[in-house]
Write an enzyme that holds these catalytic residues in place. Sequence first.
Site, short mmCIF file in Angstrom:
data_model
loop_
_atom_site.label_atom_id
_atom_site.label_comp_id
_atom_site.label_asym_id
_atom_site.label_seq_id
_atom_site.Cartn_x
_atom_site.Cartn_y
_atom_site.Cartn_z
N ARG A 2 -0.78 -1.07 -5.38
CA ARG A 2 -1.07 -0.18 -4.26
C ARG A 2 -1.49 -1.20 -3.02
O ARG A 2 -1.51 -2.40 -3.27
CB ARG A 2 -2.45 0.75 -4.62
N TYR A 53 -12.87 -0.33 -2.77
CA TYR A 53 -13.46 -0.16 -3.91
C TYR A 53 -14.08 -1.43 -4.40
O TYR A 53 -13.46 -2.26 -4.75
CB TYR A 53 -12.68 0.54 -5.09
N GLU A 75 -16.22 4.12 -3.05
CA GLU A 75 -16.83 4.79 -4.10
C GLU A 75 -18.16 5.50 -3.96
O GLU A 75 -18.51 6.32 -4.45
CB GLU A 75 -16.58 4.22 -5.40
N HIS A 99 -17.03 -0.98 -7.02
CA HIS A 99 -17.77 -0.84 -8.38
C HIS A 99 -18.63 -2.06 -8.70
O HIS A 99 -18.41 -2.69 -9.84
CB HIS A 99 -16.58 -0.78 -9.28
N LYS A 101 -8.88 -2.92 -4.26
CA LYS A 101 -9.41 -3.16 -5.57
C LYS A 101 -10.52 -4.42 -5.16
O LYS A 101 -10.63 -5.06 -3.88
CB LYS A 101 -8.80 -3.84 -6.56
N ASP A 108 -14.05 1.44 -14.87
CA ASP A 108 -14.51 0.65 -13.68
C ASP A 108 -15.64 0.70 -13.39
O ASP A 108 -16.13 -0.34 -12.54
CB ASP A 108 -13.70 1.50 -12.50
#
Length: 365
Positions: A25, A102, A126, A104, A83, A278
């Site tokens: 991505r 993101y 997120e 996490h 990510k 995740d």
Amino acid sequence: MPDMTNTLSLTRIGVPAEVKADERRIALTPDGAGELVARGASVVIQTGAGLGAGFNDDEYRAAGATIGSVDEAWAADLVLKVKEPKEDEFAQLRADLTLFTYLHLAAYPAVAQALMEAGTTAFAYETVTDADGGLPLLAPMSTIAGALAAQMGVHHLSAHLGGAGILAGGAPGVPPARAVVIGAGNVGWTAARNLLGLGAEVVVIDRDLSRLAWVDQHATGRCTTVAATRPAIARAVANADLVIGAVLVAGDRAPVVVDEDMVRSMRPASVIVDVAVDQGGCIATTSETTHREPTRVVHGVVHYAVGNMPGAVPRTSTLALTNATLPRIVELASKGAQAADSPLLLGGLNVQGGSIVNPTVAAAL
């Protein structure tokens, strides 16, 4: 929508290529880049960063973006990623950088430490919430992950992949696969809906009775809803051919809802898909896998726990992600760190000034 006429205070926006294993991505489509350029931003896309999602450098150039090196992309005021930064990207972090991706952090404390040490301001997709407490930047990827959880789970029931050799919908005179979906949010409902479409027998488990009522009203096919208790989960898991863990607490580690004894109770060659990996995983026996090596076998059960599942369909995922993030990117580029108070980015600020500032993430770490 933000005021798209806002003057952008973070005028240099960089989009580096993703470096996580098999992550194809990219954080911005050419249309998204063109929108930012039209608002006065200078957008730098790392050479070849969009190829995995089907976007070539010429498309970004046509949108007004510049194609540059990895260092040029990271030199921007605002860096957009998909990510969390990997260890070999930590050196790119700095105090005058705003990062939007993101993160996490509850599952990746080393990333949190690196961001704090660098003094980077970091917003996490997120944890951005809307007026109803929803997670608008997690929702599109959750929907895609739920669809993939059903697809990959059924696929790995195939005998040549180590599964029990069961067809999701069965056959005349032969029962269908029995699937258990734990969690009835976006991930769980999408997984259940896809499994029902394949003819599987599906049990959906959640502690929110109003959500289970909603599932009852909208599900078609062989669907049963069950209120979440440990004994109920244990019984359902023991009888399942496929278990999908879809439990999420925004910003926090996922609670473990299937313990090791429950996994031991499952039939040999049954399958587990832990979408919550995740956030640390909601199945006690899972550990993160990759698209290249997506499964491992524990107690005779096939475990699929890829940490970036939507990366398997990078074009769909990139388009869906940019649709959701673009208004927030404009807001962030317009207001900088002050955008943390904006309704569009509420809850998104995770790290600032060397500290974890999101209470849920801080508690988790």
